[in-house]
Motif scaffolding. Structure first.
Motif, PDB file in Angstrom:
ATOM      1  N   ALA A 110       0.856  -1.184   0.000  1.00 18.18           N
ATOM      2  CA  ALA A 110       0.000   0.000   0.000  1.00 18.18           C
ATOM      3  C   ALA A 110       0.895   1.237   0.000  1.00 18.18           C
ATOM      4  N   ASP A 111       0.484   2.236  -0.761  1.00 17.34           N
ATOM      5  CA  ASP A 111       1.164   3.532  -0.791  1.00 17.34           C
ATOM      6  C   ASP A 111       0.475   4.395   0.259  1.00 17.34           C
ATOM      7  N   PHE A 116      -6.425  12.963  -2.115  1.00 17.77           N
ATOM      8  CA  PHE A 116      -6.377  12.223  -3.372  1.00 17.77           C
ATOM      9  C   PHE A 116      -6.289  13.129  -4.598  1.00 17.77           C
ATOM     10  N   LYS A 153      -3.245   5.761  -0.195  1.00 17.73           N
ATOM     11  CA  LYS A 153      -3.478   6.359  -1.511  1.00 17.73           C
ATOM     12  C   LYS A 153      -3.807   5.331  -2.584  1.00 17.73           C
ATOM     13  N   GLY A 154      -3.354   4.120  -2.384  1.00 17.01           N
ATOM     14  CA  GLY A 154      -3.630   3.076  -3.360  1.00 17.01           C
ATOM     15  C   GLY A 154      -2.867   1.819  -3.043  1.00 17.01           C
ATOM     16  N   LYS A 156      -6.776  -0.934   2.282  1.00 13.63           N
ATOM     17  CA  LYS A 156      -7.546  -0.575   1.094  1.00 13.63           C
ATOM     18  C   LYS A 156      -7.533   0.945   1.014  1.00 13.63           C
ATOM     19  N   LYS A 157      -7.769   1.473  -0.171  1.00 13.66           N
ATOM     20  CA  LYS A 157      -7.728   2.916  -0.383  1.00 13.66           C
ATOM     21  C   LYS A 157      -8.715   3.584   0.560  1.00 13.66           C
TER      22      LYS A 157
END
Length: 181
Positions: free
Chosen positions: A34-35, A61, A130-131, A110-111
């Motif tokens: 995950a970012d 975002f 973020k993603g 999760k985002k």
């Protein structure tokens, strides 16, 4: 290892050969990651948590939002004048592997945007996922030790092959039998 050019060339060739579905080669790949941007506010008296959450939700975002832009945005909009902590928060970007990190829980993988109270009771952390990043081959800098080991084994194998081609090997079985029995 001194031969960095050779190691880079070896990595360029070998990294393409690895198979993500082979469990023996998992050391060469990142798992799903995950970012994440973490915003650690040291004292909620300096920056109100609810207001910070609204600013983050509105801007996290947006295209081109960096940790520095987020910091400036939060400081400009929310920092209270009576705040004596300098800096009142710390923001960092990090990529974390699923099931192998201390930053986010499995439920947060999760985002989205999540808020967590700190253990001291004064501050809070806003976590922005973020993603998600699918499994990929690790860069040379991330798996350097594994590739150095493989490269040294490769060089050693080449050396032995070259020596065998250059020199004739004769085994005197009768002498070996005399000294071993």
């Amino acid at each position: 290892i001194i031969d960095t050019t050779g190691l880079k060339e070896f990595y360029a060739l070998e990294s393409k050969k690895h198979d993500i579905s082979n469990p023996d080669e998992s050391i060469y790949f990142w798992k799903q990651r995950a970012d994440v941007m973490t915003i650690s506010v040291f004292d909620s008296n300096c920056i109100d948590a609810a207001k910070a959450m609204k600013v983050v939700e509105k801007n996290a975002f947006k295209e081109g939002m960096t940790k520095d832009k987020m910091y400036d945005l939060l400081m400009k909009k929310l920092k209270k004048k009576k705040c004596t902590i300098d800096p009142p928060m710390y923001i960092r970007n990090v990529k974390v592997e699923k099931d192998n990190n201390e930053v986010i829980t499995p439920e947060q993988f999760k985002k989205g945007i999540y808020s967590v109270k700190t253990t001291n009771g004064k501050g809070y952390i806003i976590i922005v996922v973020k993603g998600l990043i699918e499994p990929t081959v690790k860069d040379l800098r991330d798996a350097r030790g594994y590739y150095i080991n493989d490269y040294q084994a490769y060089l050693e194998k080449q050396l032995v092959e070259n020596l065998r081609n250059k020199y004739k090997i004769t085994v005197y079985r009768d002498i070996i039998d005399k000294i071993t029995f």
